[in-house]
Design a protein around this motif. Structure first.
Motif, PDB file in Angstrom:
ATOM      1  N   GLU A  28       0.814  -1.212   0.000  1.00 39.89           N
ATOM      2  CA  GLU A  28       0.000   0.000   0.000  1.00 39.89           C
ATOM      3  C   GLU A  28       0.844   1.257   0.000  1.00 39.89           C
ATOM      4  O   GLU A  28       0.384   2.332  -0.369  1.00 39.89           O
ATOM      5  CB  GLU A  28      -0.919   0.003   1.213  1.00 39.89           C
ATOM      6  N   TRP A  85       3.035   2.085  -2.032  1.00 40.32           N
ATOM      7  CA  TRP A  85       3.109   2.549  -3.418  1.00 40.32           C
ATOM      8  C   TRP A  85       1.858   3.390  -3.750  1.00 40.32           C
ATOM      9  O   TRP A  85       1.962   4.419  -4.407  1.00 40.32           O
ATOM     10  CB  TRP A  85       3.188   1.365  -4.392  1.00 40.32           C
ATOM     11  N   ASP A  86       0.738   2.916  -3.312  1.00 43.09           N
ATOM     12  CA  ASP A  86      -0.502   3.691  -3.558  1.00 43.09           C
ATOM     13  C   ASP A  86      -0.422   5.049  -2.861  1.00 43.09           C
ATOM     14  O   ASP A  86      -0.814   6.074  -3.421  1.00 43.09           O
ATOM     15  CB  ASP A  86      -1.721   2.931  -3.033  1.00 43.09           C
ATOM     16  N   TYR A  87       0.093   5.012  -1.677  1.00 46.05           N
ATOM     17  CA  TYR A  87       0.219   6.249  -0.925  1.00 46.05           C
ATOM     18  C   TYR A  87       1.157   7.197  -1.653  1.00 46.05           C
ATOM     19  O   TYR A  87       0.854   8.377  -1.807  1.00 46.05           O
ATOM     20  CB  TYR A  87       0.703   5.930   0.485  1.00 46.05           C
ATOM     21  N   LEU A 109       2.061   7.154  -4.848  1.00 43.64           N
ATOM     22  CA  LEU A 109       1.557   7.550  -6.156  1.00 43.64           C
ATOM     23  C   LEU A 109       0.399   8.549  -6.034  1.00 43.64           C
ATOM     24  O   LEU A 109       0.190   9.365  -6.921  1.00 43.64           O
ATOM     25  CB  LEU A 109       1.109   6.320  -6.945  1.00 43.64           C
ATOM     26  N   ASN A 110      -0.323   8.518  -4.965  1.00 44.49           N
ATOM     27  CA  ASN A 110      -1.459   9.433  -4.788  1.00 44.49           C
ATOM     28  C   ASN A 110      -1.058  10.699  -4.008  1.00 44.49           C
ATOM     29  O   ASN A 110      -1.864  11.601  -3.832  1.00 44.49           O
ATOM     30  CB  ASN A 110      -2.577   8.725  -4.020  1.00 44.49           C
ATOM     31  N   TYR A 111       0.064  10.778  -3.549  1.00 43.13           N
ATOM     32  CA  TYR A 111       0.507  11.918  -2.746  1.00 43.13           C
ATOM     33  C   TYR A 111       0.800  13.077  -3.661  1.00 43.13           C
ATOM     34  O   TYR A 111       1.467  12.926  -4.672  1.00 43.13           O
ATOM     35  CB  TYR A 111       1.732  11.505  -1.946  1.00 43.13           C
ATOM     36  N   ASP A 112       0.355  14.220  -3.270  1.00 39.76           N
ATOM     37  CA  ASP A 112       0.587  15.441  -4.044  1.00 39.76           C
ATOM     38  C   ASP A 112       1.735  16.175  -3.386  1.00 39.76           C
ATOM     39  O   ASP A 112       1.633  16.611  -2.233  1.00 39.76           O
ATOM     40  CB  ASP A 112      -0.690  16.277  -4.031  1.00 39.76           C
TER      41      ASP A 112
END
Length: 170
Positions: free
Chosen positions: A146, A148-150, A152-155
């Protein structure tokens, strides 16, 4: 008694009254003497021919004996050569059989070694496959994490990463 031609010619007869004509008897005895001489010469010539033939026969018999002996020697030599060749053939066959047995044994030994190596390679391949599968699974698990999801979604522009006192990123 043996009559010689000269004896016939020199023979003397008693003369009797009313006897034979002496000249006719002498002529007849001379003819007999000549004929007897021819027969003796012919007999001597025939005897020489017989002697020559006997000598030739003796030579031919000697040659025949020599040839016979040579044939016997040749037969023995042929038999010896044949026996020797048979023995050599047996030795060659035995050597060839031994060599063939050696080649078969070597081939079987190499086949066993190859079979052992094949089994070893199969075992090593299974081990490698299992390890590689574990490595790939571990990499897949990392990719499925997870975090990676964090990330990849982090701005990045909106919120800075804060650090906690124990150096953990939140």
């Amino acid at each position: 008694m043996e009559y010689m031609p000269r004896d016939i010619e020199m023979k003397q007869f008693n003369i009797v009254h009313k006897g034979l004509n002496e000249n006719e008897v002498r002529d007849y005895l001379r003819e007999l003497s000549d004929e007897l001489e021819k027969l003796r010469e012919e007999k001597a010539m025939l005897q020489r021919i017989i002697d020559d033939k006997d000598e030739n026969i003796s030579r031919f018999r000697a040659v025949e004996n020599t040839i016979g002996e040579a044939l016997v020697v040749a037969q023995r030599a042929g038999d010896e050569i044949k026996a020797s060749a048979g023995m050599q053939a047996d030795v060659i066959i035995k050597d060839a059989q031994n060599h063939a047995d050696m080649l078969v044994n070597d081939a079987m030994q190499k086949a066993r070694e190859i079979a052992f190596q094949t089994e070893d390679m199969k075992r090593q391949s299974k081990i490698f496959r299992a390890r590689f599968q574990m490595l790939v699974q571990a990499q897949l698990d990392l990719l499925q994490n997870e975090d990676w999801d964090y990330l990849l979604n982090y701005d990045l522009e909106t919120k800075p990463i804060e650090q906690t006192p124990d150096n953990k990123v939140e």
